[in-house]
Design an enzyme around this catalytic site. Sequence first.
Site, short mmCIF file in Angstrom:
data_model
loop_
_atom_site.label_atom_id
_atom_site.label_comp_id
_atom_site.label_asym_id
_atom_site.label_seq_id
_atom_site.Cartn_x
_atom_site.Cartn_y
_atom_site.Cartn_z
N HIS A 91 45.79 39.78 44.17
CA HIS A 91 45.65 40.61 43.43
C HIS A 91 44.65 40.97 43.94
O HIS A 91 43.63 40.82 44.42
CB HIS A 91 45.62 39.40 41.92
CG HIS A 91 45.97 40.63 41.22
ND1 HIS A 91 44.77 41.96 40.59
CD2 HIS A 91 47.38 41.03 39.96
CE1 HIS A 91 45.36 42.41 40.04
NE2 HIS A 91 47.02 42.45 39.17
N LYS B 210 46.48 35.82 32.91
CA LYS B 210 44.78 35.80 33.83
C LYS B 210 43.53 35.11 32.64
O LYS B 210 44.27 33.79 32.40
CB LYS B 210 43.73 38.05 33.72
CG LYS B 210 45.07 38.37 34.53
CD LYS B 210 45.02 40.03 34.78
CE LYS B 210 45.26 40.63 35.77
NZ LYS B 210 45.43 42.08 35.52
N GLU C 71 51.89 46.69 43.32
CA GLU C 71 51.68 46.99 42.14
C GLU C 71 50.78 48.08 42.82
O GLU C 71 49.25 47.31 43.30
CB GLU C 71 50.47 45.34 41.90
CG GLU C 71 51.47 45.38 40.91
CD GLU C 71 50.61 43.99 40.48
OE1 GLU C 71 51.00 44.05 39.32
OE2 GLU C 71 50.33 43.28 40.91
#
Length: 258
Positions: free
Chosen positions: A104, A18, A179
């Site tokens: 994401h 990240k 996720e």
Amino acid sequence: MSPLGLPERRRIVGTSLKCYFSLAQTAEYTRAIASLSPTASALNIDLFFIPDFISISPCATALAHSSVQLGAQDCFWEDRGAYTGEVSPANLAEAGVKIVEVGHAERRQIFRETDKDVALKAAAIVKNGMVPLVCIGEKTHASGPVSAAVGAAITECKPQIKAVMDAVPDDAEVILAYEPVWAIGATQPANADHVVAVVQGLRGLVEGRRGLTRILYGGSAGPGTFIQLKSAVDGLFLGRFAHDINNLERVIQEMGEP
């Protein structure tokens, strides 16, 4: 290839930095993860690493003699044009990137990216010879019976998957990173029974594809996580836990066990 002529689903593990690391820290981490390449290869595990954009070229050089697959944290859906601030998927491929993460939860939430946006990016990634790593997951953990929570998760993930699969060729390799949004950054991963049941349901949504389709679990994954989930998942997408290279090595060793 499997006995049925389908692509082999090797176990796979990786991490994204990240925006946590400085350039110097990223360079140091890249050298460290390259040193894990022989171990991962010996255990028949694919290892990937996703630095920040500025570090991609030097990371590609540092990883050139390893089996570590270099990734990128995002891209645009067009190769060329007047798109100030965007990153060309064609340039990523030219720089040596093999895997591009898209969709994401942070990008969906902070930058309001939609399933359509993610699908367009996935198509551009495939067109340029790379593999899309598509993050999917439900926003909240449904209350009530386990079956209800599992059903709600699959229902919410289904359009996320369908948008991508409709946009890429049927024989394209795709990685899905399941996720649950509510588990990202949590002190504990989602319940193993929940993850296994959801992933089994998601696998049914991509059954019959000609292309290799692997499903990872993310969301506070660490030691012991893969052992609990290996009946369903193909690997792990690790978060900050893997920013300590020793922790990543432990997980690789664990994933190499039968």
